[in-house]
Motif scaffolding. Sequence first.
Motif, PDB file in Angstrom:
ATOM      1  N   GLN A 110      19.036 -24.186  78.936  1.00  0.00           N
ATOM      2  CA  GLN A 110      19.774 -23.376  77.972  1.00  0.00           C
ATOM      3  C   GLN A 110      20.991 -24.094  77.399  1.00  0.00           C
ATOM      4  O   GLN A 110      21.861 -23.464  76.812  1.00  0.00           O
ATOM      5  N   LEU A 117      22.799 -25.849  74.660  1.00  0.00           N
ATOM      6  CA  LEU A 117      22.652 -25.950  73.206  1.00  0.00           C
ATOM      7  C   LEU A 117      22.647 -27.401  72.712  1.00  0.00           C
ATOM      8  O   LEU A 117      21.819 -27.757  71.872  1.00  0.00           O
ATOM      9  N   ILE A 173      17.341 -21.848  70.681  1.00  0.00           N
ATOM     10  CA  ILE A 173      18.778 -21.798  70.355  1.00  0.00           C
ATOM     11  C   ILE A 173      19.124 -20.453  69.727  1.00  0.00           C
ATOM     12  O   ILE A 173      20.144 -19.833  70.054  1.00  0.00           O
ATOM     13  N   LYS A 175      17.724 -17.632  70.176  1.00  0.00           N
ATOM     14  CA  LYS A 175      17.731 -16.575  71.198  1.00  0.00           C
ATOM     15  C   LYS A 175      19.033 -16.592  71.995  1.00  0.00           C
ATOM     16  O   LYS A 175      19.564 -15.548  72.359  1.00  0.00           O
ATOM     17  N   ILE A 176      19.532 -17.805  72.257  1.00  0.00           N
ATOM     18  CA  ILE A 176      20.762 -17.944  73.041  1.00  0.00           C
ATOM     19  C   ILE A 176      21.981 -17.588  72.206  1.00  0.00           C
ATOM     20  O   ILE A 176      22.907 -16.924  72.678  1.00  0.00           O
ATOM     21  N   ASP A 177      21.991 -18.035  70.964  1.00  0.00           N
ATOM     22  CA  ASP A 177      23.142 -17.831  70.069  1.00  0.00           C
ATOM     23  C   ASP A 177      22.643 -17.287  68.743  1.00  0.00           C
ATOM     24  O   ASP A 177      22.322 -18.038  67.819  1.00  0.00           O
ATOM     25  N   SER A 178      22.569 -15.980  68.626  1.00  0.00           N
ATOM     26  CA  SER A 178      21.990 -15.336  67.438  1.00  0.00           C
ATOM     27  C   SER A 178      22.890 -15.411  66.211  1.00  0.00           C
ATOM     28  O   SER A 178      22.496 -14.976  65.130  1.00  0.00           O
ATOM     29  N   ASN A 179      24.103 -15.947  66.376  1.00  0.00           N
ATOM     30  CA  ASN A 179      25.015 -16.081  65.235  1.00  0.00           C
ATOM     31  C   ASN A 179      25.284 -17.540  64.897  1.00  0.00           C
ATOM     32  O   ASN A 179      26.296 -17.864  64.272  1.00  0.00           O
ATOM     33  N   ASN A 180      24.361 -18.397  65.291  1.00  0.00           N
ATOM     34  CA  ASN A 180      24.520 -19.826  65.014  1.00  0.00           C
ATOM     35  C   ASN A 180      23.974 -20.131  63.627  1.00  0.00           C
ATOM     36  O   ASN A 180      22.762 -20.200  63.411  1.00  0.00           O
TER      37      ASN A 180
END
Length: 380
Positions: free
Chosen positions: A89, A91, A117, A119-124
Motif C-alpha cells: 500500500q 503510494l 492508488i 482505492k487508497i487515496d480517492s482524492n489523488n
Amino acid sequence: MKNILFIFLFSIIYLGGYTQESPSIDKEKLFDLYQTQRYAEAGDYLKGAYGDETSDLKALTQIGYCFLMAGNNVEAEKFYAKAYALQPQSLPILFSLANISTKRGNSAKAKLFYGEIAKIDSNNFNVFKLLANLYTQDSVKLVYLLKANQINPKEGDVASDLAEVYSTYQDYETAYRVLDVAIQADSENLVLQRAKLPIANQLKKYSEVIASGERLLKDETDAAVVKDVAKAYYFTKQYQKAINLFKVLESLAMQNEATLYYTALSYRGLNNLTQSAIYTKKTIDEAVSPNISSYYVLLGLVYQENKQAKLAAGAFKKGLQFAPNPTLYYRLAILYDTKLNQQKTALTYYKLFMKSKPKAKDEKEEIAYTEARIAQLQSK
C-alpha cells in the motif's frame, strides 16, 4: 542550489534508514554517483552491496529508483516488485510500478497499480489524470477525467481533455463551462483558448470567437484558429473577412472540403457567382479521393471475374465519372469486345484508351494489343 542537492542526497544516503545489518556502503562514492547522475552505476553498486535477495525495503526502493532514473525499466521493476510485496500500500512504490508499466507499454498492469492508488487515496488528482490517459474509450475516459476535474477544476490539461470528450458527445454547453473555469484561473493559457473556439462556434458565440481568435492570431498563424475565426465571420455575414482567412489556409496548403465549401458560400453571399462556382468545383474535387477511380477498377474486375459483365461495365463507367483513367477505358473496351460482343462500343473505348495517353512503359502490352485490335475492327 548545490546546498539543496547536497542536503537531498545526504538524506538519501545517510538517513535512508538502513538496518544495522546493512552492508558497508561507501557513502562518498554513492554521493558522487548521484551528484554526477550516474544512476546505472549507483544501481549496480547498491545491487552488488545488498545482493538480489535483500529484503531491506529502503534498499529495494533505492536500487529500483536508481535503475528507473537510468532507464533500465526491467531491473527497476524487479526491485520495486519486491518492495511492493513487502509494502503493497505504499503510494510511491505503486506510482513507480505504474510508471514503469506505462513505459514498457503494459497498460493493463499500469491500470491495476493506478487503480490500487485510487482505492487508497480517492482524492489523488494525479492518479485519475494518469488513469484517464490510459483509456481510449470515451465513456471510461470520461469517468476518470470527471473525477480529476472535480478535484482540481482549474488544471488546464484535464479541462482540455474533458472538454474534448464532451464535444464528441456533442455536449458543447458542458464542454464550454469546463474550459471557462480553467481559463478564468489561467487567462493567459493559449492552449485552453484555442480549445474553446470550435466549441464556442458550435454554441453560436460568434462574437466571442472573433474577438478571442483575432487575439490568438496576433500570437501566431494557427490553421485551426484561422478556420474557426473564418467560420465565425461567415456566420455573421462578414463574407469578405471570411474569404480572406480561408485564403490564408489555401496559402498554407491547409484547406479541406469544409473550408472550400464555406469559401464558395461566402462568394455566393457576396453575389460573386463566378468565384462561387470555382470554389464549389474545388470542394467537389477535395471531397473525392484521388484513388476512387482505381477502386472502381477493382470493383469492375471483381464483377467481371464473377461473370457479371453488365455490373462490371457499370462499375467501370462509374469510375470514369470521378477521373479519366486509361485502365478504365481499356477494361471497358475488353469487356465490350470479349464479353458483351459489342464491337462498335469496344472500338470507341479502345480509341479513348489511346487518347488518354497511357504510359508506354507501364502499359506496353495493352497499347500494342489496342493498336492491333483497332486496326482489325476498322477493317471490318
